[in-house]
Design an enzyme around this catalytic site. Structure first.
Site, PDB file in Angstrom:
ATOM      1  N   HIS A 243       0.855  -1.191   0.000  1.00 21.03           N
ATOM      2  CA  HIS A 243       0.000   0.000   0.000  1.00 21.03           C
ATOM      3  C   HIS A 243       0.882   1.230   0.000  1.00 21.03           C
ATOM      4  O   HIS A 243       1.958   1.214   0.616  1.00 21.03           O
ATOM      5  CB  HIS A 243      -0.906   0.011   1.246  1.00 21.03           C
ATOM      6  N   GLU A 298      -7.815  -5.509   0.021  1.00 17.27           N
ATOM      7  CA  GLU A 298      -8.351  -6.359  -1.039  1.00 17.27           C
ATOM      8  C   GLU A 298      -8.275  -7.844  -0.706  1.00 17.27           C
ATOM      9  O   GLU A 298      -9.033  -8.641  -1.243  1.00 17.27           O
ATOM     10  CB  GLU A 298      -7.605  -6.087  -2.354  1.00 17.27           C
TER      11      GLU A 298
HETATM   12  N1  ACO Z   1       3.930  -7.756  -4.310  1.00 15.84           N
HETATM   13  C1  ACO Z   1       5.256  -7.773  -4.537  1.00 15.84           C
HETATM   14  N2  ACO Z   1       6.031  -6.685  -4.493  1.00 15.84           N
HETATM   15  C2  ACO Z   1       5.439  -5.525  -4.202  1.00 15.84           C
HETATM   16  C3  ACO Z   1       4.070  -5.430  -3.952  1.00 15.84           C
HETATM   17  C4  ACO Z   1       3.306  -6.615  -4.002  1.00 15.84           C
HETATM   18  N3  ACO Z   1       2.000  -6.607  -3.769  1.00 15.84           N
HETATM   19  N4  ACO Z   1       3.751  -4.144  -3.684  1.00 15.84           N
HETATM   20  C5  ACO Z   1       4.892  -3.449  -3.791  1.00 15.84           C
HETATM   21  N5  ACO Z   1       5.905  -4.290  -4.102  1.00 15.84           N
HETATM   22  C6  ACO Z   1       7.297  -3.955  -4.262  1.00 15.84           C
HETATM   23  C7  ACO Z   1       7.564  -3.236  -5.574  1.00 15.84           C
HETATM   24  O1  ACO Z   1       7.820  -4.139  -6.617  1.00 15.84           O
HETATM   25  C8  ACO Z   1       8.770  -2.414  -5.215  1.00 15.84           C
HETATM   26  O2  ACO Z   1       9.895  -3.249  -5.175  1.00 15.84           O
HETATM   27  P1  ACO Z   1      11.231  -2.871  -5.987  1.00 15.84           P
HETATM   28  O3  ACO Z   1      11.630  -1.515  -5.494  1.00 15.84           O
HETATM   29  O4  ACO Z   1      12.158  -3.966  -5.644  1.00 15.84           O
HETATM   30  O5  ACO Z   1      10.837  -2.827  -7.425  1.00 15.84           O
HETATM   31  C9  ACO Z   1       8.498  -2.020  -3.769  1.00 15.84           C
HETATM   32  O6  ACO Z   1       7.659  -3.022  -3.244  1.00 15.84           O
HETATM   33  C10 ACO Z   1       7.831  -0.675  -3.611  1.00 15.84           C
HETATM   34  O7  ACO Z   1       6.751  -0.643  -4.474  1.00 15.84           O
HETATM   35  P2  ACO Z   1       6.033   0.666  -4.905  1.00 15.84           P
HETATM   36  O8  ACO Z   1       5.663   0.526  -6.336  1.00 15.84           O
HETATM   37  O9  ACO Z   1       6.828   1.876  -4.506  1.00 15.84           O
HETATM   38  O10 ACO Z   1       4.749   0.661  -4.035  1.00 15.84           O
HETATM   39  P3  ACO Z   1       3.577   1.667  -4.270  1.00 15.84           P
HETATM   40  O11 ACO Z   1       3.372   2.353  -3.020  1.00 15.84           O
HETATM   41  O12 ACO Z   1       3.777   2.516  -5.443  1.00 15.84           O
HETATM   42  O13 ACO Z   1       2.418   0.668  -4.677  1.00 15.84           O
HETATM   43  C11 ACO Z   1       0.534  -0.653  -4.629  1.00 15.84           C
HETATM   44  C12 ACO Z   1       1.337   0.419  -3.902  1.00 15.84           C
HETATM   45  C13 ACO Z   1       0.186  -0.182  -6.051  1.00 15.84           C
HETATM   46  C14 ACO Z   1      -0.754  -0.899  -3.875  1.00 15.84           C
HETATM   47  C15 ACO Z   1       1.393  -1.945  -4.693  1.00 15.84           C
HETATM   48  O14 ACO Z   1       1.729  -2.366  -3.394  1.00 15.84           O
HETATM   49  C16 ACO Z   1       0.717  -3.065  -5.457  1.00 15.84           C
HETATM   50  O15 ACO Z   1       0.798  -3.104  -6.689  1.00 15.84           O
HETATM   51  N6  ACO Z   1       0.028  -4.034  -4.726  1.00 15.84           N
HETATM   52  C17 ACO Z   1      -0.631  -5.130  -5.383  1.00 15.84           C
HETATM   53  C18 ACO Z   1      -1.995  -4.693  -5.930  1.00 15.84           C
HETATM   54  C19 ACO Z   1      -2.994  -4.446  -4.801  1.00 15.84           C
HETATM   55  O16 ACO Z   1      -3.141  -5.223  -3.874  1.00 15.84           O
HETATM   56  N7  ACO Z   1      -3.718  -3.319  -4.954  1.00 15.84           N
HETATM   57  C20 ACO Z   1      -4.725  -2.894  -3.985  1.00 15.84           C
HETATM   58  C21 ACO Z   1      -4.189  -1.806  -3.101  1.00 15.84           C
HETATM   59  S1  ACO Z   1      -5.382  -1.297  -1.903  1.00 15.84           S
HETATM   60  C22 ACO Z   1      -6.393  -0.242  -2.732  1.00 15.84           C
HETATM   61  O17 ACO Z   1      -5.999   0.479  -3.599  1.00 15.84           O
HETATM   62  C23 ACO Z   1      -7.821  -0.244  -2.463  1.00 15.84           C
END
Ligand code: ACO
Length: 356
Positions: A243, A298
């Site tokens: 998140h 989620e």
């Molecule tokens: N699984 C694996 N790795 C992850 C995940 C995940 N769910 N979420 C973040 N990371 C990793 C990224 O790959 C990144 O790693 P890296 O630097 O080695 O490439 C690191 O963690 C940081 O990621 P960011 O992109 O900076 O995280 P951001 O805050 O932008 O993204 C998000 C948040 C979009 C929710 C992300 O965690 C994600 O894609 N989660 C999966 C989809 C999901 O569950 N969405 C629902 C969110 S809740 C809502 O919106 C209602």
């Protein structure tokens, strides 16, 4: 410069506050746990709208019932256009048909979001729409309009808990989109459509369907570690984890897990989900050290809505049905702020030859 606007404050709001370090969600002065499963959706929406929508506190149950009926009159002639569309695409089509210049656009938007979600879920299966029952509770009626038959009290309560849990959540992507559109004075229904378009993506509100796909692909718990590890090695994100704001567990996850646990026959599914969750957290810690990735809303949304018999393609429309009350409140708050949202971009393209 902040690509993705991390840590940028773009609005003042009285509506909700997300404390990402404490794992706390406050909605108009109340912790989420005080509201979800305790106060019906209509009353929480009325509280959220207090001071923004005229007369919001006066008989919200009747007003939302009347709004669902009014929305059905607008939307039912469009039901024939839904075939071939996914439920969220169908919902987008339906909400786009509503006028901004309505006498009660806030109520129309929330009534229509419920009617459109149900109609689009049924329409994607080729089923005709079911008319609302203004006397029913909002959540009970929404579930009835999806299924075509009345639902029992525990299922209605389960959906009500869900709608309240997702009603508002700070300046997330869809709420920001709604506020940007509202800031141009485009109107409330247009702001809600913008919110829905932003919510649709799998990185935001489109994740719970893929959470169930992940459960199916894992199959049995002894396959979980290998499956989850391989997904991360392929560069995929585990749906239901991570998140932008929460650095600890999303408090909505526990509320929804508890709501799912009250439904008959759900204990096995929850036990499987819990085991997958623990394995995923271990794998994330190992593969993404220092990233502080935890369970988000989620993950248990998928379990709860699946237990209610909602098809997985319908999860995002139901998220939108709850969040519409929040989008409406933010849109009105933004209109009152009276300033167009217009940030800058940093130009990195080529310059004309004479300026080089
Ligand atoms: N699984 C694996 N790795 C992850 C995940 C995940 N769910 N979420 C973040 N990371 C990793 C990224 O790959 C990144 O790693 P890296 O630097 O080695 O490439 C690191 O963690 C940081 O990621 P960011 O992109 O900076 O995280 P951001 O805050 O932008 O993204 C998000 C948040 C979009 C929710 C992300 O965690 C994600 O894609 N989660 C999966 C989809 C999901 O569950 N969405 C629902 C969110 S809740 C809502 O919106 C209602």
């Amino acid at each position: 410069m902040s690509i993705g606007l991390d840590d940028v404050i773009a609005a003042e709001t009285v509506l909700s506050h997300v404390d990402g370090e404490a794992g706390r969600l406050i909605i108009r002065g109340h912790d989420l746990e005080e509201l979800a499963g305790r106060v019906p959706f209509e009353d929480v929406a009325a509280m959220l709208w207090d001071g923004l929508v005229p007369g919001a506190a006066a008989d919200p149950h009747a007003r939302f019932g009347e709004a669902r009926e009014r929305a059905f009159r607008y939307l039912s002639p469009l039901a024939r256009n839904l075939s071939g569309l996914t439920p969220v695409e169908g919902m987008r089509l339906l909400l786009s048909a509503l006028p901004d210049a309505d006498e009660n656009p806030a109520y129309l938007a929330v009534g229509a979001a419920a009617v459109a979600a149900a109609m689009a879920i049924r329409g994607a299966k080729g089923l005709p729409p079911v008319a609302p029952d203004a006397a029913a509770g909002h959540a009970a009626d929404l579930l009835r309009m999806i299924k075509g038959a009345p639902v029992d009290e525990s299922r209605a309560r389960g959906l009500d808990t869900y709608l309240v849990t997702v009603i508002d959540h700070g300046l997330n992507a869809s709420t920001f989109a709604a506020r940007v559109v509202a800031s141009t004075d485009a109107g409330l229904l247009s702001s809600v459509v913008a919110g829905l378009c932003a919510l649709k993506g799998p990185l935001h509100g489109g994740a719970p369907g893929p959470v169930l796909d992940m459960f199916d692909a894992i199959g049995t718990i002894d396959h979980a570690e290998g499956w989850l590890d391989a997904a991360i090695v392929r560069g995929e994100r585990l749906m239901g984890f991570g998140h932008r704001i929460y650095r600890v567990r999303d408090p909505r996850a526990d509320v929804l897990k508890a709501a799912a646990a009250t439904l008959k026959g759900e204990s096995n599914r929850i036990a499987f989900a819990e085991a997958v969750e623990q394995t995923a957290l271990t794998v994330l810690q190992r593969r993404k050290p220092g990233r502080r990735l935890d369970t988000n809303v989620e993950f248990y949304t998928a379990i709860l809505l699946d237990s209610l018999g909602v098809p997985r393609e319908g999860f995002t429309p139901l998220f939108a049905a709850g969040r519409t009350a929040g989008w409406v409140a933010h849109a009105i708050e933004q209109e009152k702020a009276g300033r167009i949202i217009r940030p800058l971009s940093h130009y990195v393209g080529p310059w004309p030859a004479q300026a080089a």
